[in-house]
Structure formats: structure tokens, C-alpha cells
Design a protein around this motif. Structure first.
Motif, PDB file in Angstrom:
ATOM      1  N   ASN A   1      22.941  38.775  39.341  1.00 30.74           N
ATOM      2  CA  ASN A   1      22.649  37.424  39.812  1.00 30.74           C
ATOM      3  C   ASN A   1      21.284  37.290  40.482  1.00 30.74           C
ATOM      4  OD1 ASN A   1      25.423  36.212  39.316  1.00 30.74           O
ATOM      5  ND2 ASN A   1      25.952  37.942  40.638  1.00 30.74           N
ATOM      6  N   TYR A  61      31.564  37.199  45.594  1.00 30.99           N
ATOM      7  CA  TYR A  61      30.679  36.120  46.042  1.00 30.99           C
ATOM      8  C   TYR A  61      29.274  36.677  46.206  1.00 30.99           C
ATOM      9  CZ  TYR A  61      35.103  33.816  47.075  1.00 30.99           C
ATOM     10  OH  TYR A  61      36.361  33.268  46.966  1.00 30.99           O
ATOM     11  N   ASP A  99      27.758  31.471  45.780  1.00 29.54           N
ATOM     12  CA  ASP A  99      28.344  31.278  44.468  1.00 29.54           C
ATOM     13  C   ASP A  99      29.323  32.426  44.221  1.00 29.54           C
ATOM     14  OD1 ASP A  99      26.849  28.935  43.323  1.00 29.54           O
ATOM     15  OD2 ASP A  99      25.145  30.242  43.781  1.00 29.54           O
TER      16      ASP A  99
END
Length: 328
Positions: free
Chosen positions: A179, A114, A89
Motif C-alpha cells: 500500500n 489496517y 484504510d
């Protein structure tokens, strides 16, 4: 990256040299963020298209699997592997030249990074923010997969707010960590060591504008994209200046960068100060002589939510309002 753990505030460093003509040295001006970013993006995308990680082992862990991300090239016996580009992602972060003490005036240049979540941590709390501290094992690599730094055996604490500071060179690490989730509760062993079950495992890749950009240090060449593989064990939410407001809530413009939020900057300029204190490190954010904690607490020392405000502006950010706990 261990070298930055001793940083206690913002340090804008300026280096001067002797007469270049005398030393036969020709100064090379830093390149533009907007010039380097497309090159880095192409390098990263090429890497993601031509490399894979051991996703099959993570999907069906063999006996004694060490749960380490291993990168390899898609070629030969690995020609049929799924490339990273199909598994990552991404997010976009705006970067400005002042973060590197550059004077070309570039502002808000988009940089895409990323991230890959190889195994989700089981902690049900929020993910870390860019202001929090994380307890991690990590390894930093260049795109040729050579390692330049790491602590792959013993975890270390990183204050994510400090490593995104100007000239520190690891804003991408700070941004990327948001994340991932940490693991479960720590299990203390009889010998004093500990273990964390089901910790988060992942990887992030970011351009040099989220790294060191034009600096050269620790085996990292100029303008180099960086890879970090991480194991995230646990996190600590932070209030760096102890003013009762979580550090992440002092990111007033919500851009994830804590070093461009300074409510009393003009007062510091007027006072002739040579260094400024941003909000998350400042116990009196509006420089009105009453501490932030005092302005948001009642007479018993309890923090008031929502924070007291006058005319739609929180009192602790309004130098024209000197509210004390006796007023609340």
C-alpha cells in the motif's frame, strides 16, 4: 524481525517434547484462527478508536520536523483529536492453518488489516508487491505501544516473499507494504552516505493470524496484533529463481501468498521428497527436465511474450510439453 533475513527457503519446523507427565507440563493446543480473529479485530478497532497520530504535524510540518509517526491516546488535552479509525484504510486477507503448521484444517479464514499512509512516496513506479524486496526503516510495536523490534536509524532490506513464508510470522508486514510507495532517487553524499527525498511514511496494524499467531518469540506474546511503522525508501522487483518470470507472476492463484503455488507438487510427492519447492523458487516449474527459462526463450535467449503455450496452458507449466529454445 531481523532474524528472518537468513531464511533461504520454506522451513516447516516441528518441535517435540519429552513426556509431559514426567515434567508436570500440560500441553495447550493452539487455538483456532476463526476463534482468535474476532478477538484481535475487536482489540484493533478499540485501539484505532482511542488513539491518534501526529497528523497535524504531517499536514503542516514545523521547522526541523523529523517526519516520524507518533501515537498517543485520545484523552485530556488530546480529547479533540481525530481517531485513527477515521484515517486508516483496510484490506482483507484469507489465512489458512497450514501457514502455521496447524492440523485443524481451517482454510481461508478472513483477516482484516489496517494501514495508514502518513506521507505518500514520490516514486512513480508501481507499489511493491508481496514478492519484492524493500529498503525500509521500521519499528514493530504491540497495541500497548511497547516496541519489540526495529531498525529506526539505518534502513534494512527485507525480502517480502521470505517473511510471509510458513511460520515466519510476518505475512501482515508483506501484505501491508503493497500500500506504500518509495521515495525519489537516492542522493549520494561525499562521505558515502545517501539520502532519499520524499520517501513513503506509513503504518500498518494486523491481527495475529497475519503475524506469529500461537508462537512466542522476540518479545511478542501469543495471539498478539502487531503494529509496524515504516519509512519506505526504495524497492527491488524480484525473480528469485532466475527463470525469467517475475516472482509475483508465479502467484498463479493471485491470492498474494506465494507458498501455495507449486505446479509440480505431485511429482515431488511421487519422487518421495521430504521438502517441496514452490514455483517462485523453482527453475523448472513443471519438472519436465527443461528449465522454465528455456521454455520461454527464443534461440537468442530473449524471453517470449506472451509465454509459449499449448492448448491454453503455458508450456513451462505443462509437463507434457518439453519445449526448448530451438523450438521457439
Amino acid at each position: 524481525m531481523k532474524r528472518i533475513l537468513s531464511v533461504l527457503g520454506i522451513a516447516l519446523l516441528f518441535m517435540s517434547c519429552g513426556n509431559d507427565d514426567e515434567n508436570n507440563i500440560q500441553a495447550v493446543p493452539p487455538r483456532l484462527l476463526s476463534e482468535v480473529e474476532p478477538e484481535n479485530r475487536a482489540e484493533i478497532i478499540s485501539f484505532l478508536k482511542t488513539h491518534f497520530y501526529n497528523y497535524e504535524e504531517f499536514q503542516n510540518p514545523p521547522a526541523n520536523f523529523d517526519f516520524k509517526i507518533k501515537l498517543d491516546t485520545i484523552a485530556g488535552d488530546n480529547a479533540d483529536k481525530t481517531p485513527l479509525i477515521q484515517q486508516v484504510d483496510s484490506a482483507i486477507i484469507d489465512v489458512s492453518a497450514l501457514e502455521f503448521a496447524l492440523s485443524d484444517g481451517e482454510e481461508n479464514i478472513p483477516h482484516q488489516y489496517y494501514y495508514l499512509q502518513a506521507r505518500a512516496g514520490v516514486d512513480t513506479r508501481d507499489n511493491p508487491s508481496v514478492a519484492d524486496s524493500v529498503f525500509v526503516r521500521y519499528e514493530g510495536k504491540l497495541l500497548d505501544r511497547s516496541s519489540f523490534d526495529g531498525s529506526t536509524v539505518s534502513p534494512v532490506w527485507f525480502d517480502l516473499s521470505r517473511i510471509q513464508a510458513p511460520l515466519q510470522g510476518f505475512r501482515g508486514f508483506s501484505e501491508g507494504m503493497v500500500n506504500f510507495k518509495p521515495g525519489g532517487d537516492a542522493i549520494i553524499n561525499p562521505d558515502g552516505t545517501f539520502a532519499v527525498e520524499d520517501y513513503g511514511i506509513g503504518m500498518m496494524i494486523f491481527p495475529s493470524g497475519l503475524g506469529g499467531f500461537n508462537s512466542v518469540s522476540g518479545g511478542i506474546p501469543q495471539y498478539s496484533p502487531l503494529i509496524f511503522q515504516i519509512d519506505l525508501f526504495t524497492i527491488n522487483k524480484t525473480d528469485h529463481d532466475g527463470d525469467g518470470i517475475p516472482s509475483i507472476d508465479e502467484d498463479l492463484n493471485g491470492n498474494g501468498y506465494l507458498y501455495d503455488d507449486n505446479t509440480d507438487e505431485q511429482a515431488e510427492i511421487d519422487a518421495g521428497l521430504r521438502s517441496f519447492t514452490v514455483n517462485f523458487l523453482d527453475p523448472d516449474d513443471d519438472d519436465d527436465g527443461v528449465s522454465t527459462r528455456e521454455e520461454i526463450s527464443d534461440a537468442d535467449g530473449n524471453i517470449i511474450f506472451p509465454y509459449p503455450s499449448t492448448g491454453g496452458v503455458p508450456d513451462y507449466l505443462n509437463p507434457d510439453v518439453q519445449r526448448t529454445s530451438d523450438d521457439n
